[in-house]
Design a protein around this motif. Structure first.
Motif, PDB file in Angstrom:
ATOM      1  N   UNK A  85      44.133  54.469  32.548  1.00 30.66           N
ATOM      2  CA  UNK A  85      43.078  53.465  32.709  1.00 30.66           C
ATOM      3  C   UNK A  85      43.581  52.043  32.503  1.00 30.66           C
ATOM      4  N   UNK A  86      44.830  51.873  32.100  1.00 29.52           N
ATOM      5  CA  UNK A  86      45.407  50.547  31.924  1.00 29.52           C
ATOM      6  C   UNK A  86      46.169  50.078  33.163  1.00 29.52           C
ATOM      7  N   UNK A  87      46.151  50.893  34.212  1.00 29.74           N
ATOM      8  CA  UNK A  87      46.880  50.566  35.442  1.00 29.74           C
ATOM      9  C   UNK A  87      45.919  49.932  36.446  1.00 29.74           C
ATOM     10  N   UNK A  88      46.361  48.877  37.110  1.00 30.11           N
ATOM     11  CA  UNK A  88      45.574  48.228  38.145  1.00 30.11           C
ATOM     12  C   UNK A  88      46.241  48.391  39.502  1.00 30.11           C
ATOM     13  N   UNK A  89      45.462  48.766  40.525  1.00 28.80           N
ATOM     14  CA  UNK A  89      45.972  48.974  41.885  1.00 28.80           C
ATOM     15  C   UNK A  89      45.299  47.973  42.816  1.00 28.80           C
TER      16      UNK A  89
ATOM     17  N   UNK B  24      42.022  57.581  36.574  1.00 28.70           N
ATOM     18  CA  UNK B  24      40.824  57.243  35.816  1.00 28.70           C
ATOM     19  C   UNK B  24      40.710  55.758  35.527  1.00 28.70           C
ATOM     20  N   UNK B  25      41.276  54.921  36.414  1.00 26.20           N
ATOM     21  CA  UNK B  25      41.247  53.485  36.185  1.00 26.20           C
ATOM     22  C   UNK B  25      40.153  52.806  37.001  1.00 26.20           C
ATOM     23  N   UNK B  26      39.440  51.853  36.390  1.00 28.84           N
ATOM     24  CA  UNK B  26      38.456  51.085  37.157  1.00 28.84           C
ATOM     25  C   UNK B  26      39.084  49.868  37.838  1.00 28.84           C
TER      26      UNK B  26
ATOM     27  N   UNK C 137      41.088  38.932  41.857  1.00 28.79           N
ATOM     28  CA  UNK C 137      41.365  37.584  41.356  1.00 28.79           C
ATOM     29  C   UNK C 137      41.425  37.543  39.838  1.00 28.79           C
ATOM     30  N   UNK C 138      41.097  38.665  39.180  1.00 34.01           N
ATOM     31  CA  UNK C 138      40.929  38.639  37.732  1.00 34.01           C
ATOM     32  C   UNK C 138      42.147  39.082  36.954  1.00 34.01           C
ATOM     33  N   UNK C 139      41.993  39.036  35.630  1.00 37.28           N
ATOM     34  CA  UNK C 139      43.026  39.464  34.695  1.00 37.28           C
ATOM     35  C   UNK C 139      42.528  40.704  33.959  1.00 37.28           C
ATOM     36  N   UNK C 140      43.446  41.509  33.425  1.00 39.55           N
ATOM     37  CA  UNK C 140      42.981  42.651  32.644  1.00 39.55           C
ATOM     38  C   UNK C 140      43.963  43.780  32.523  1.00 39.55           C
ATOM     39  N   UNK C 141      44.406  44.399  33.652  1.00 39.29           N
ATOM     40  CA  UNK C 141      45.269  45.572  33.526  1.00 39.29           C
ATOM     41  C   UNK C 141      46.613  45.234  32.877  1.00 39.29           C
ATOM     42  N   UNK C 142      47.150  46.196  32.119  1.00 36.70           N
ATOM     43  CA  UNK C 142      48.459  46.006  31.483  1.00 36.70           C
ATOM     44  C   UNK C 142      49.582  46.280  32.487  1.00 36.70           C
ATOM     45  N   UNK C 143      49.397  47.338  33.284  1.00 35.60           N
ATOM     46  CA  UNK C 143      50.355  47.665  34.348  1.00 35.60           C
ATOM     47  C   UNK C 143      49.686  47.352  35.680  1.00 35.60           C
ATOM     48  N   UNK C 144      50.333  46.556  36.512  1.00 34.51           N
ATOM     49  CA  UNK C 144      49.697  46.144  37.773  1.00 34.51           C
ATOM     50  C   UNK C 144      50.606  46.450  38.954  1.00 34.51           C
ATOM     51  N   UNK C 145      49.972  46.960  40.003  1.00 33.44           N
ATOM     52  CA  UNK C 145      50.623  47.114  41.306  1.00 33.44           C
ATOM     53  C   UNK C 145      49.915  46.160  42.255  1.00 33.44           C
ATOM     54  N   UNK C 146      50.650  45.190  42.790  1.00 29.92           N
ATOM     55  CA  UNK C 146      50.095  44.230  43.736  1.00 29.92           C
ATOM     56  C   UNK C 146      50.776  44.423  45.089  1.00 29.92           C
ATOM     57  N   UNK C 147      49.976  44.588  46.126  1.00 32.53           N
ATOM     58  CA  UNK C 147      50.505  44.642  47.485  1.00 32.53           C
ATOM     59  C   UNK C 147      50.550  43.275  48.129  1.00 32.53           C
TER      60      UNK C 147
END
Length: 787
Positions: free
Chosen positions: A338-342, A364-366, A562-572
């Protein structure tokens, strides 16, 4: 239907069909230069001369017979097939010696002053004049009266004319006046398609040439004249002398430059993208594309990222995908799912969106989203088709189609002239549609347009006005009869309300500034439901409707793109510096290197551009369109499906999808994705509540160009300036030509001030050059000095 006989074949065609299209429908051919699909037929080149006749009735009302068959009364002279309409019982002859002699003579006249530079002409191998000369040129039987003598292959005994050969009409288009055959296609194109009358014939007789009174070609659609020019007179500067036509590898795919989804031909040579051309897709873009889609490709081959990069000892170093996987495993260890951002890029395909949604559910990440998603979903509106647009009684536009969805601007040009969808024949779209005429009057009463800055499309609207950004909500309330109109728009809004009440079939066109204003978008939805109107949503992300339909948006408590939050991020895509600083482990999936990635990324994966992707996209109509990969050298680049699969493995999970074709099958099975060119209208549930826009000084004006495209010739044409009204400039202590620095969410921008009459006061305008279009934001103007 009308029954006609072409040579020996009887065919039935709709009333009003041109003789030319009846000939093609019957399976015969006819030479043509001036006639062109979607342009008015003019019969000027006389290449399509044919013999026509009809049977007649005598005084007794019976057909006059000859040898037991109806006698054909032929017209005294040959007729131009492109401007002659069929009639019941008409007989058309295209094969007789008389017709062939006339056609051969017209080819000879066309070649009279044409230069013999085919070996150096970029059109060589794809030239209509070459084809016509071979098929319909000099016939020996007409110019070889004495069989005892050698054949006469030419009658030229004079010197051809010599005039300007390399005249630059604009940084994109070069004109070779010697090669011009005066077919008038380019002149008619500008007059009839984009409605920008910029070219015309100058001088008379042999001295006639094409030119513009203005410097350059002030239009967003100039490149289409390169495609329709039958010879090498008009050439693409970005592709000139790159290769011979037979040396290109050509791929038919879909443009992801805007939400319309135009068909394009990608020409590559030796692994390099050299040229973009328009392809015909009658339901979507006819055969036209914007200049951004045609000329904005130079960036693809520059500073390309060819292999993964992994940070070692504080420096990004080249690695293999296997080494990248190990780096991902080490980087994500200790973090929960849940700490991962896609976060996918704006030009992602449906298959990539499915991979992101499935992996987000597995983790299970929002925290999931795609770049350019608007605050209010496009899928909340029932989509209209572009054909339904032409059938509408009234169209209300809230935005700027010329920049947000250029091909929609061209459809509105058709609509304002009262044109309807063309009939289809065996050979496809009519070559000479007689319903299209030169200088057709504009039906201004059919269109209303309101935008936060002057729009070129407004010239075809009787009800029109410019409002300040942020006034979308009071404008829509006024259109619903729930409040007063913004100042200065009272008369236009009253007229528009009256027309909306009278129209039984309405189409609503919404721009990004409305979709990014949730309260205004909700009112637009209320208006569409009250009127029973369908909607065309001009989203900044070309596949927004498809990605929203899959559910690719933040869950409860999730951070948006545009926001901040996830600890691990995948940006395309390349995020802002603040977003990179806020994360603990950063995975960037990019096609090109960038200083921000070099400074902050932990792992950088090489990504293909949309020209190199296989998959599907959904345009603003809800139509499913295909993408095919062009043969562009991209090293080890792979798409988001593969990148998300190795991220899943790094997290210790089995990837939900690994291959694009596997994702396509899952789309069909789970989401009911229809075949290509059919329409798909999923309804997204649980869409997050959008944040109301701020009232900052800066408005990011939509543009058809993206920031990465501003290289080469594009940089000469697209001027990125800070625009404002004279009153706003005085309030900010600025003047025309001042150099300033502007603090924006993505960093400092060095800009020149430009004053524009007609812009609302209290706002400064900056070209968005990407997915931030239609947003109003806080920004500080730092004065740098005068001119």
């Amino acid at each position: 239907m009308v029954r006609v006989v072409v040579n020996d074949r009887a065919v039935e065609v709709p009333p009003g069909t041109s003789v030319m299209d009846a000939i093609f429908h019957a399976g015969y051919d006819v030479p043509l230069f001036c006639a062109e699909k979607y342009l008015s037929p003019v019969g000027a080149c006389r290449m399509c001369l044919v013999r026509t006749g009809t049977p007649r009735k005598g005084p007794d009302g019976q057909l006059i017979l000859e040898n037991g068959a109806p006698k054909i009364f032929w017209t005294p002279k040959l007729q131009a097939a492109c401007i002659t309409a069929v009639s019941e019982g008409m007989v058309i002859d295209t094969l007789s010696d008389e017709v062939r002699h006339a056609q051969s003579g017209m080819v000879e006249l066309t070649l009279f002053n044409h230069p013999l530079d085919c070996p150096t002409c970029d059109k060589g191998g794809a030239c209509e004049l070459q084809d016509r000369s071979y098929e319909y040129g000099l016939a020996e039987k007409f110019y070889h009266p004495n069989p005892q003598e050698l054949p006469l292959y030419t009658r030229f005994e004079m010197t051809r004319r010599h005039i300007d050969k390399h005249h630059a009409l604009s940084p994109f288009i070069v004109l070779d006046r010697e090669r011009c055959i005066h077919c008038k296609r380019c002149v008619r194109y500008f007059e009839e398609v984009p409605g920008d009358e910029v070219l015309d014939f100058i001088e008379r007789g042999v001295h006639t040439f094409i030119s513009s009174e203005e410097v350059g070609l002030p239009s967003n659609f100039t490149g289409n004249i390169v495609d329709i020019c039958p010879v090498g007179a008009l050439l693409d500067q970005t592709a000139r002398f790159r290769a011979r036509n037979w040396e290109y590898d050509t791929t038919l795919t879909t443009s992801m430059d805007d939400a319309v989804g135009a068909a394009i031909l990608v020409d590559t040579r030796s692994g390099r993208l050299e040229r973009i051309r328009a392809a015909e897709r009658p339901e979507v873009n006819r055969m036209w594309i914007s200049d951004a889609a045609r000329f904005g490709h130079r960036w693809v081959g520059e500073n390309r990222l060819l292999s993964p990069l992994v940070r070692k000892a504080g420096i990004l170093q080249e690695a293999t995908w296997e080494e990248a996987l190990e780096a991902l495993r080490a980087g994500v260890s200790g973090f929960k799912g849940e700490e991962v951002g896609l976060y996918l890029g704006a030009q992602s395909t449906l298959e990539e969106g499915l991979a992101a949604v499935e992996l987000a559910h597995l983790l299970g990440t929002p925290h999931r989203d795609f770049q350019g998603r608007t605050a209010y979903p496009a899928v909340a509106f029932a989509p209209a088709s572009l054909e339904e647009l032409l059938e509408a009684e009234f169209v209300l536009v809230l935005g700027d189609p010329a920049e947000e969805a250029p091909n929609l601007h061209l459809r509105l040009s058709e609509y304002s002239r009262g044109l309807k969808p063309a009939p289809r024949f065996n050979h496809g779209t009519p070559f000479a549609d007689l319903s299209i005429k030169e200088r057709m009057p504009r039906l201004l009463h059919k269109l209303a347009l309101f935008s936060p800055y002057p729009s070129p499309t407004a010239k075809w609207a009787q009800g029109r006005g410019v409002h300040a950004p942020g006034e979308e909500l009071p404008l829509l309330r006024a259109l619903l009869g729930q409040g007063e109109a913004p100042s200065g728009l009272e008369e236009a809004v009253a007229w528009t309300r009256e027309r909306l009440a009278q129209s039984r079939k309405t189409v609503l066109v919404l721009g990004a500034h409305v979709l990014n204003h949730p309260a205004a978008a909700q009112k637009a939805r209320e208006l569409s439901e009250r009127l029973g109107a369908r909607v065309l949503a001009m989203t900044p992300a070309p596949n927004a409707r498809g990605l929203e339909g899959l559910g690719l948006f933040p869950g409860k408590g999730g951070a948006d793109w545009m926001g901040l939050g996830p600890r691990v991020v995948y940006y395309g895509y390349l995020p802002t510096e603040a977003q990179l600083k806020a994360a603990s482990f950063r995975i960037l999936h990019l096609s090109h290197r960038h200083p921000l990635a070099d400074r902050y990324a932990d792992v950088v994966l090489p990504s293909p551009t949309f020209y190199e992707k296989r998959g599907h996209t959904v345009n603003l109509e809800g139509r499913v369109l295909p993408l095919e990969p062009a043969s562009i050298q991209n090293g080890q680049a792979d798409g988001a499906v593969a990148a998300l699969a190795i991220l899943a493995e790094a997290m210790g999970l089995k990837p939900p999808v690994r291959l694009v074709r596997q994702a396509t099958r899952l789309l069909q099975e789970k989401y009911g994705l229809p075949p290509v060119m059919e329409r798909w209208a999923p309804r997204a549930a649980g869409f997050p509540a959008g944040v109301e826009p701020g009232q900052g000084l800066l408005f990011l004006r939509p543009t058809m160009w993206r920031r990465e495209q501003l290289v080469g010739e594009v940089a000469q044409v697209v001027q990125v300036r800070l625009e404002m009204s004279p009153a706003t400039a005085r309030a900010q202590g600025l003047a025309e030509g001042y150099r300033v620095e502007l603090e924006t969410p993505w960093g400092l921008e060095a800009l020149e001030v430009r004053l524009v009459e007609g812009l609302p006061d209290g706002v400064v305008y900056l070209p968005a050059l990407g997915p931030w279009a239609g947003r109003r934001m806080e920004a500080r103007v730092l004065v740098g000095g005068g001119v």
